[in-house]
Design a protein around this motif. Sequence first.
Motif, short mmCIF file in Angstrom:
data_model
loop_
_atom_site.label_atom_id
_atom_site.label_comp_id
_atom_site.label_asym_id
_atom_site.label_seq_id
_atom_site.Cartn_x
_atom_site.Cartn_y
_atom_site.Cartn_z
N THR A 280 -1.11 1.26 5.66
CA THR A 280 -0.64 2.63 5.52
C THR A 280 -1.49 3.53 6.43
O THR A 280 -2.71 3.37 6.50
N TYR B 137 -4.91 1.74 7.15
CA TYR B 137 -5.66 1.17 6.04
C TYR B 137 -4.88 0.01 5.43
O TYR B 137 -3.71 0.15 5.08
N TYR B 138 -5.56 -1.13 5.33
CA TYR B 138 -4.94 -2.33 4.80
C TYR B 138 -5.61 -2.74 3.49
O TYR B 138 -6.83 -2.71 3.36
N CYS B 139 -4.78 -3.17 2.57
CA CYS B 139 -5.25 -3.75 1.33
C CYS B 139 -5.23 -5.27 1.49
O CYS B 139 -4.35 -5.82 2.16
N TYR C 56 -7.08 1.18 -6.28
CA TYR C 56 -7.01 2.50 -5.69
C TYR C 56 -8.22 2.75 -4.78
O TYR C 56 -9.29 2.19 -5.00
N GLY D 295 -1.69 -6.56 2.93
CA GLY D 295 -0.55 -5.67 2.89
C GLY D 295 -0.12 -5.27 4.29
O GLY D 295 -0.74 -5.68 5.28
N GLU E 205 0.83 -1.21 0.00
CA GLU E 205 0.00 0.00 0.00
C GLU E 205 0.87 1.26 0.00
O GLU E 205 2.01 1.24 0.49
N LEU F 224 -5.28 6.28 -1.90
CA LEU F 224 -4.46 5.14 -1.55
C LEU F 224 -4.29 4.23 -2.76
O LEU F 224 -5.21 4.11 -3.58
N SER F 225 -3.12 3.62 -2.85
CA SER F 225 -2.85 2.65 -3.90
C SER F 225 -2.42 1.34 -3.28
O SER F 225 -1.81 1.32 -2.21
N CYS F 226 -2.73 0.26 -3.96
CA CYS F 226 -2.32 -1.07 -3.52
C CYS F 226 -1.80 -1.83 -4.74
O CYS F 226 -2.59 -2.16 -5.63
N THR G 200 -3.09 -2.97 -9.82
CA THR G 200 -3.19 -1.98 -8.75
C THR G 200 -4.66 -1.63 -8.49
O THR G 200 -5.45 -1.52 -9.43
N TRP H 286 -10.33 -3.06 0.81
CA TRP H 286 -9.67 -2.17 1.76
C TRP H 286 -10.35 -2.30 3.11
O TRP H 286 -11.59 -2.28 3.20
#
Length: 125
Positions: free
Chosen positions: A119, A94-96, A80, A116, A6, A20-22, A78, A36
């Motif tokens: 973040t 925040y977890y992916c 988002y 992940g 993340e 946010l990106s993962c 990815t 998420w």
Amino acid sequence: QVQLVESGGGLVQAGGSLRLSCAASGRTFSIYAMGWFRQAPGKEREFVSGITRSVGTTFYADSVKGRFTISRDNAKNTVYLQMNSLKPEDTGIYYCAASLRGFGVPIQGRSYDYWGQGTQVTVSS
């Protein structure tokens, strides 16, 4: 194995936005859906949003509906999470997560197979 990383967290004032990106790597072809989750201090982890990888079906927690938007770019592996109109109660890690199971958008953490590292998102009032 699937690895998730993340990025995009940070400190923002209430009313602001973050994206946010993962990024997924490894056996990404086996992913059915991605989600998420977030965990605030002293609280349990909760589902925020999820999206299926192929069709793009989405689902949101009531608390973020209308403010957050989840999307995916399969070419980049990815996912988002665009977060607008942020509130202090959106603060948390925040977890992916990635699910290999195929039926709808999973909303329970135990339905996800890979996670992940998280973040931090902090929204100040």
